[in-house]
Enzyme design. Structure first.
Site, PDB file in Angstrom:
ATOM      1  CG  HIS A  26      -0.127   0.012   2.573  1.00  0.00           C
ATOM      2  ND1 HIS A  26      -0.033   1.173   3.060  1.00  0.00           N
ATOM      3  CD2 HIS A  26       0.164  -0.994   3.305  1.00  0.00           C
ATOM      4  CE1 HIS A  26       0.473   1.015   4.345  1.00  0.00           C
ATOM      5  NE2 HIS A  26       0.678  -0.382   4.415  1.00  0.00           N
ATOM      6  CG  ASP A  76      -3.116   3.687   2.448  1.00  0.00           C
ATOM      7  OD1 ASP A  76      -2.359   2.667   1.889  1.00  0.00           O
ATOM      8  OD2 ASP A  76      -3.991   3.686   3.339  1.00  0.00           O
ATOM      9  CG  ASP A 124       3.063   0.603   7.756  1.00  0.00           C
ATOM     10  OD1 ASP A 124       2.754  -0.164   7.092  1.00  0.00           O
ATOM     11  OD2 ASP A 124       2.409   1.011   8.887  1.00  0.00           O
ATOM     12  CD  GLU A 171      -2.503  -1.962   5.495  1.00  0.00           C
ATOM     13  OE1 GLU A 171      -2.391  -2.898   6.337  1.00  0.00           O
ATOM     14  OE2 GLU A 171      -2.204  -0.679   5.940  1.00  0.00           O
ATOM     15  CD  GLU A 172      -1.444   2.249   7.480  1.00  0.00           C
ATOM     16  OE1 GLU A 172      -2.134   2.139   8.461  1.00  0.00           O
ATOM     17  OE2 GLU A 172      -0.093   2.066   7.380  1.00  0.00           O
ATOM     18  CD  GLU A 216       1.777  -4.213   5.945  1.00  0.00           C
ATOM     19  OE1 GLU A 216       2.521  -3.172   6.535  1.00  0.00           O
ATOM     20  OE2 GLU A 216       0.638  -3.534   5.472  1.00  0.00           O
ATOM     21  CG  HIS A 264       1.546   3.629  12.181  1.00  0.00           C
ATOM     22  ND1 HIS A 264       0.072   3.197  12.379  1.00  0.00           N
ATOM     23  CD2 HIS A 264       1.758   3.231  10.908  1.00  0.00           C
ATOM     24  CE1 HIS A 264      -0.353   2.745  11.210  1.00  0.00           C
ATOM     25  NE2 HIS A 264       0.684   2.461  10.488  1.00  0.00           N
TER      26      HIS A 264
END
Length: 399
Positions: free
Chosen positions: A75, A77, A108, A142-143, A171, A369
């Site tokens: 992903h 995003d 990520d 995905e997020e 991931e 994150h």
């Protein structure tokens, strides 16, 4: 004009500079398309929609015809950067300092995409791309709600006649260093909200009201006190966590009419969503049997449970060809034998497992994150080498 895709650091820097906070494309898929087409990929970009969720753009790129089909999923995003003052460098600047690249999505998981792209580009430059097909399945959801992303993109690919033999998701799976861990499965996830209902009233006249907060302690204890299980051979113990309590009552002199309990369960293969539904309802009833809305109040406390849609199913990948090819590639490049794990949260692998065997392997996830999310440039090179070796090994492995 785009750069050569063989450089994972350049790939990642360009991707980080695309502010693709869910659900915005931010230029990330446009960049990938520009880098993939010169490598011989047919690229399709699709936008999916659903009621109550934002439209999301996704990318499906395929190279080759016939033979075995390997797909890389990921992903572009990213989660919001939060307060910019908390960052040492701009979150979309891709600044390099002391051998580390800073930026939202560095690990990520734009870093994983950058490395797999570089691996394919290097094989292509050397004329060593194996016979068969390689695809990129990249989502921008995905997020976020994960409604208009991988799940729908997989169904779209199948409608187009594309079938995958194996998938690797990029991931960040490694706890401390590249080569620590391959994820071969994931626990399931069940979420919901429990509402305890009483009767609103004035705090000076409690005999005219029913306060649901009186029953709250016994319900919370019933939900969390007893373990769900002790784990299995392949999975760690299941756990239920209460994640929030809300009465929606800003006043200090009003007895609330209801209180809402949010919860999440991460479960192993001893449970299904259906069996967990029954267990949670039984635990709520057990707790309410010990609670009361007010002294002298007879009768059960009313409650209802609202389940979050689309629970994540537990799964375990047993495809030896896939896990052995990846494990051997990790050993060849790093000299370390990776552990095979089912720990952690959920990912889009929960959708992919319905289409083909899937494993996850990517960068070190210690800063994902976080403010100052960052990746070592040396890790980008190591992961690229592992992916390149894995691709060659997987396609050449005996059936």
């Amino acid at each position: 004009m785009t750069h050569s895709a063989t450089d994972p650091s350049a790939n990642l820097a360009a991707l980080i500079r695309c502010p693709s906070v869910t659900p915005e494309e931010g230029g990330a898929l446009t960049l990938l398309e520009a880098l993939l087409r010169p490598l011989g990929f047919d690229v399709e970009r699709t936008v999916f929609s659903d009621a109550g969720t934002p439209d999301v753009e996704n990318l499906l790129a395929t190279r080759g015809r016939g033979g075995r089909h390997l797909v890389f999923a990921g992903h572009t995003d990213v989660v919001p950067p939060g307060r910019l003052s908390d960052w040492r460098h701009p979150p979309f600047g891709a600044v390099v300092e002391n051998g580390q690249m800073y930026g939202r999505g560095a690990v990520d998981m734009k870093g994983g995409i950058a490395c797999f792209l570089a691996a394919v580009a290097r094989l292509s430059e050397k004329g060593d791309v194996p016979e068969g097909r390689i695809s990129f399945l990249i989502t921008g959801d995905e997020e976020g709600p994960a409604v208009n992303g991988t799940d729908k993109l997989l169904a779209h690919a199948r409608q187009r006649g594309l079938e995958f033999d194996a998938c690797i998701v990029g991931e960040p799976t490694n706890p401390e260093r590249i080569g620590d861990m391959i994820k071969i499965g994931r626990r399931g996830s069940v979420s919901g909200w429990i509402t305890l209902t009483g009767r609103q009233g004035h705090v000076a006249y409690p005999h005219l009201a029913d306060n649901p907060m009186r029953a709250l302690p016994s319900v919370l204890d019933a939900l969390m006190r007893m373990p769900l299980d002790e784990g299995t051979e392949s999975f760690q113990p299941s756990n239920l966590e209460v994640t929030g309590v809300d009465t929606e009552n800003p006043s200090t002199n009003v007895i609330p009419s209801r209180t809402r309990i949010a919860f999440n369960v991460r479960h192993n293969d001893l449970w299904s969503p259906e069996s967990l539904h029954a267990e949670i309802i039984a635990r709520v009833r057990s707790g309410l049997a010990e609670g009361a809305l007010r002294p002298g109040r007879d009768g059960p406390v009313a409650f209802e449970v609202e389940w979050r849609e689309n629970p994540a199913q537990v799964f375990l990948t047993r495809d030896e060809r896939l896990t052995q090819a990846l494990s051997a590639a990790v050993v060849e490049v790093t000299g370390r034998a990776p552990g095979l794990s089912t720990s952690g949260g959920t990912s889009d692998a929960r959708f992919i497992k319905n289409y083909c065997p899937v494993v996850e392997f990517g960068l070190v996830g210690q800063t994902m994150h976080m403010s100052d999310e960052r990746v070592a440039l040396s890790d980008l090179e190591t992961l690229t080498a592992i992916y390149e070796t894995f691709i060659s090994r997987w396609f050449s492995a005996d059936t």
